[in-house]
Write a protein that holds these residues in place. Structure first.
Motif, PDB file in Angstrom:
ATOM      1  N   GLY A 254      31.648  46.423  72.794  1.00 41.48           N
ATOM      2  CA  GLY A 254      32.404  46.631  71.567  1.00 41.48           C
ATOM      3  C   GLY A 254      31.563  46.674  70.312  1.00 41.48           C
ATOM      4  O   GLY A 254      32.092  46.807  69.213  1.00 41.48           O
ATOM      5  N   ARG A 255      30.250  46.562  70.440  1.00 42.35           N
ATOM      6  CA  ARG A 255      29.400  46.542  69.250  1.00 42.35           C
ATOM      7  C   ARG A 255      28.686  47.871  69.011  1.00 42.35           C
ATOM      8  O   ARG A 255      27.788  47.948  68.201  1.00 42.35           O
ATOM      9  CB  ARG A 255      28.361  45.431  69.354  1.00 42.35           C
ATOM     10  CG  ARG A 255      28.991  44.056  69.291  1.00 42.35           C
ATOM     11  CD  ARG A 255      27.930  43.033  69.097  1.00 42.35           C
ATOM     12  NE  ARG A 255      28.478  41.716  69.377  1.00 42.35           N
ATOM     13  CZ  ARG A 255      27.750  40.693  69.746  1.00 42.35           C
ATOM     14  NH1 ARG A 255      26.464  40.813  69.898  1.00 42.35           N
ATOM     15  NH2 ARG A 255      28.318  39.538  69.973  1.00 42.35           N
TER      16      ARG A 255
ATOM     17  N   HIS B  96      26.546  44.890  64.788  1.00 44.24           N
ATOM     18  CA  HIS B  96      26.927  46.023  65.624  1.00 44.24           C
ATOM     19  C   HIS B  96      26.105  47.241  65.226  1.00 44.24           C
ATOM     20  O   HIS B  96      25.425  47.242  64.212  1.00 44.24           O
ATOM     21  CB  HIS B  96      28.436  46.288  65.613  1.00 44.24           C
ATOM     22  CG  HIS B  96      28.980  46.941  64.394  1.00 44.24           C
ATOM     23  ND1 HIS B  96      29.581  46.237  63.385  1.00 44.24           N
ATOM     24  CD2 HIS B  96      29.018  48.237  64.015  1.00 44.24           C
ATOM     25  CE1 HIS B  96      29.971  47.066  62.442  1.00 44.24           C
ATOM     26  NE2 HIS B  96      29.634  48.286  62.794  1.00 44.24           N
TER      27      HIS B  96
ATOM     28  N   GLU C 179      26.038  51.452  64.620  1.00 40.44           N
ATOM     29  CA  GLU C 179      26.761  52.685  64.372  1.00 40.44           C
ATOM     30  C   GLU C 179      25.817  53.826  64.735  1.00 40.44           C
ATOM     31  O   GLU C 179      24.732  53.943  64.164  1.00 40.44           O
ATOM     32  CB  GLU C 179      27.167  52.815  62.900  1.00 40.44           C
ATOM     33  CG  GLU C 179      28.242  51.856  62.478  1.00 40.44           C
ATOM     34  CD  GLU C 179      28.655  52.033  61.027  1.00 40.44           C
ATOM     35  OE1 GLU C 179      28.085  52.912  60.317  1.00 40.44           O
ATOM     36  OE2 GLU C 179      29.541  51.279  60.593  1.00 40.44           O
ATOM     37  N   TRP C 180      26.229  54.636  65.702  1.00 43.62           N
ATOM     38  CA  TRP C 180      25.405  55.767  66.119  1.00 43.62           C
ATOM     39  C   TRP C 180      25.975  57.010  65.460  1.00 43.62           C
ATOM     40  O   TRP C 180      26.900  57.627  65.961  1.00 43.62           O
ATOM     41  CB  TRP C 180      25.406  55.890  67.632  1.00 43.62           C
ATOM     42  CG  TRP C 180      24.304  56.740  68.190  1.00 43.62           C
ATOM     43  CD1 TRP C 180      23.617  57.723  67.555  1.00 43.62           C
ATOM     44  CD2 TRP C 180      23.779  56.665  69.515  1.00 43.62           C
ATOM     45  NE1 TRP C 180      22.697  58.281  68.391  1.00 43.62           N
ATOM     46  CE2 TRP C 180      22.769  57.644  69.599  1.00 43.62           C
ATOM     47  CE3 TRP C 180      24.070  55.880  70.621  1.00 43.62           C
ATOM     48  CZ2 TRP C 180      22.048  57.860  70.771  1.00 43.62           C
ATOM     49  CZ3 TRP C 180      23.351  56.095  71.776  1.00 43.62           C
ATOM     50  CH2 TRP C 180      22.349  57.074  71.861  1.00 43.62           C
ATOM     51  N   HIS C 181      25.414  57.350  64.291  1.00 46.61           N
ATOM     52  CA  HIS C 181      25.870  58.509  63.547  1.00 46.61           C
ATOM     53  C   HIS C 181      25.383  59.781  64.234  1.00 46.61           C
ATOM     54  O   HIS C 181      24.335  59.783  64.876  1.00 46.61           O
ATOM     55  CB  HIS C 181      25.346  58.468  62.116  1.00 46.61           C
ATOM     56  CG  HIS C 181      25.948  57.347  61.322  1.00 46.61           C
ATOM     57  ND1 HIS C 181      25.981  57.361  59.950  1.00 46.61           N
ATOM     58  CD2 HIS C 181      26.549  56.185  61.685  1.00 46.61           C
ATOM     59  CE1 HIS C 181      26.563  56.258  59.511  1.00 46.61           C
ATOM     60  NE2 HIS C 181      26.906  55.529  60.556  1.00 46.61           N
TER      61      HIS C 181
ATOM     62  N   GLU D 184      26.908  48.790  76.087  1.00 47.04           N
ATOM     63  CA  GLU D 184      28.194  48.205  76.487  1.00 47.04           C
ATOM     64  C   GLU D 184      28.007  47.011  77.409  1.00 47.04           C
ATOM     65  O   GLU D 184      28.820  46.094  77.390  1.00 47.04           O
ATOM     66  CB  GLU D 184      29.093  49.263  77.125  1.00 47.04           C
ATOM     67  CG  GLU D 184      29.595  50.282  76.122  1.00 47.04           C
ATOM     68  CD  GLU D 184      30.357  49.680  74.947  1.00 47.04           C
ATOM     69  OE1 GLU D 184      31.163  48.751  75.158  1.00 47.04           O
ATOM     70  OE2 GLU D 184      30.132  50.133  73.813  1.00 47.04           O
TER      71      GLU D 184
ATOM     72  N   CYS E  74      29.831  57.442  65.775  1.00 39.91           N
ATOM     73  CA  CYS E  74      30.350  58.093  64.554  1.00 39.91           C
ATOM     74  C   CYS E  74      29.983  59.568  64.551  1.00 39.91           C
ATOM     75  O   CYS E  74      28.988  59.970  65.042  1.00 39.91           O
ATOM     76  CB  CYS E  74      29.749  57.443  63.316  1.00 39.91           C
ATOM     77  SG  CYS E  74      29.967  55.670  63.223  1.00 39.91           S
TER      78      CYS E  74
ATOM     79  N   VAL F 229      29.502  51.670  67.828  1.00 37.49           N
ATOM     80  CA  VAL F 229      30.497  52.574  67.257  1.00 37.49           C
ATOM     81  C   VAL F 229      29.859  53.960  67.213  1.00 37.49           C
ATOM     82  O   VAL F 229      28.796  54.140  66.590  1.00 37.49           O
ATOM     83  CB  VAL F 229      30.901  52.131  65.834  1.00 37.49           C
ATOM     84  CG1 VAL F 229      31.903  53.111  65.238  1.00 37.49           C
ATOM     85  CG2 VAL F 229      31.462  50.713  65.866  1.00 37.49           C
TER      86      VAL F 229
ATOM     87  N   ILE G  56      25.032  45.559  60.177  1.00 31.81           N
ATOM     88  CA  ILE G  56      25.276  46.864  60.782  1.00 31.81           C
ATOM     89  C   ILE G  56      23.956  47.617  60.853  1.00 31.81           C
ATOM     90  O   ILE G  56      23.262  47.773  59.847  1.00 31.81           O
ATOM     91  CB  ILE G  56      26.300  47.674  59.958  1.00 31.81           C
ATOM     92  CG1 ILE G  56      27.628  46.914  59.878  1.00 31.81           C
ATOM     93  CG2 ILE G  56      26.487  49.071  60.559  1.00 31.81           C
ATOM     94  CD1 ILE G  56      28.608  47.495  58.884  1.00 31.81           C
TER      95      ILE G  56
ATOM     96  N   HIS H   1      26.385  61.125  66.811  1.00 31.34           N
ATOM     97  CA  HIS H   1      26.203  60.858  68.240  1.00 31.34           C
ATOM     98  C   HIS H   1      26.421  62.112  69.079  1.00 31.34           C
ATOM     99  O   HIS H   1      25.853  62.229  70.160  1.00 31.34           O
ATOM    100  CB  HIS H   1      27.124  59.730  68.707  1.00 31.34           C
ATOM    101  CG  HIS H   1      28.527  60.162  68.913  1.00 31.34           C
ATOM    102  ND1 HIS H   1      29.409  60.325  67.864  1.00 31.34           N
ATOM    103  CD2 HIS H   1      29.194  60.512  70.037  1.00 31.34           C
ATOM    104  CE1 HIS H   1      30.569  60.738  68.337  1.00 31.34           C
ATOM    105  NE2 HIS H   1      30.470  60.855  69.636  1.00 31.34           N
TER     106      HIS H   1
END
Length: 128
Positions: free
Chosen positions: A123-124, A57, A59-61, A118, A128, A126, A4, A63
């Motif tokens: 799908g990879r 994948h 995770e774009w915290h 995309e 957040c 997310v 991740i 965002h």
């Protein structure tokens, strides 16, 4: 085990900052993971720090902050630069995109980045 990568949206007020942040997320301090949309697209395909088996994948915290920061104002700034460098056959299109961005219309830098994610890693990503 899935790898991740975390993108800190609060550290991405400009597209240049995004390139730095994603490079460091994948490859550590000073790391590279693209510095334009085409290179970013290539990097997402693998071989530039992500696992070869594709088990990863992002995770774009924060965002929502990034979406705002990489919005129409940043898009206009980027397109102004593109307009000075693009081939003369593309100037009319880029000028139209710039005019739209200046009035808050059209896709943003954030949209461009999500589209690349995309397209290459469905799908990879997310948010957040």
């Amino acid at each position: 085990m899935t790898t991740i990568y975390v993108i800190d949206g609060k550290q991405t007020p400009t597209l240049e900052d995004f390139w730095r942040v994603i490079g460091e997320a994948v490859n550590g301090p000073g790391g590279y993971f693209g510095k334009n949309l085409d290179a970013f697209n290539d990097c997402l395909r693998g071989g530039f720090g992500t696992p070869e088996d594709g088990d990863f994948h992002f995770e774009w915290h924060d965002h929502a902050y990034a979406r705002e920061a990489l919005g129409h104002a940043e898009t206009a700034r980027q397109l102004e630069t593109v307009l000075t460098r693009c081939h003369f056959t593309n100037r009319e299109r880029v000028a139209a995109e710039l005019a739209a961005a200046k009035v808050g219309r059209g896709p943003t830098v954030f949209d461009w980045l999500v589209e690349v994610f995309e397209g290459e890693t469905p799908g990879r990503l997310v948010l957040c």
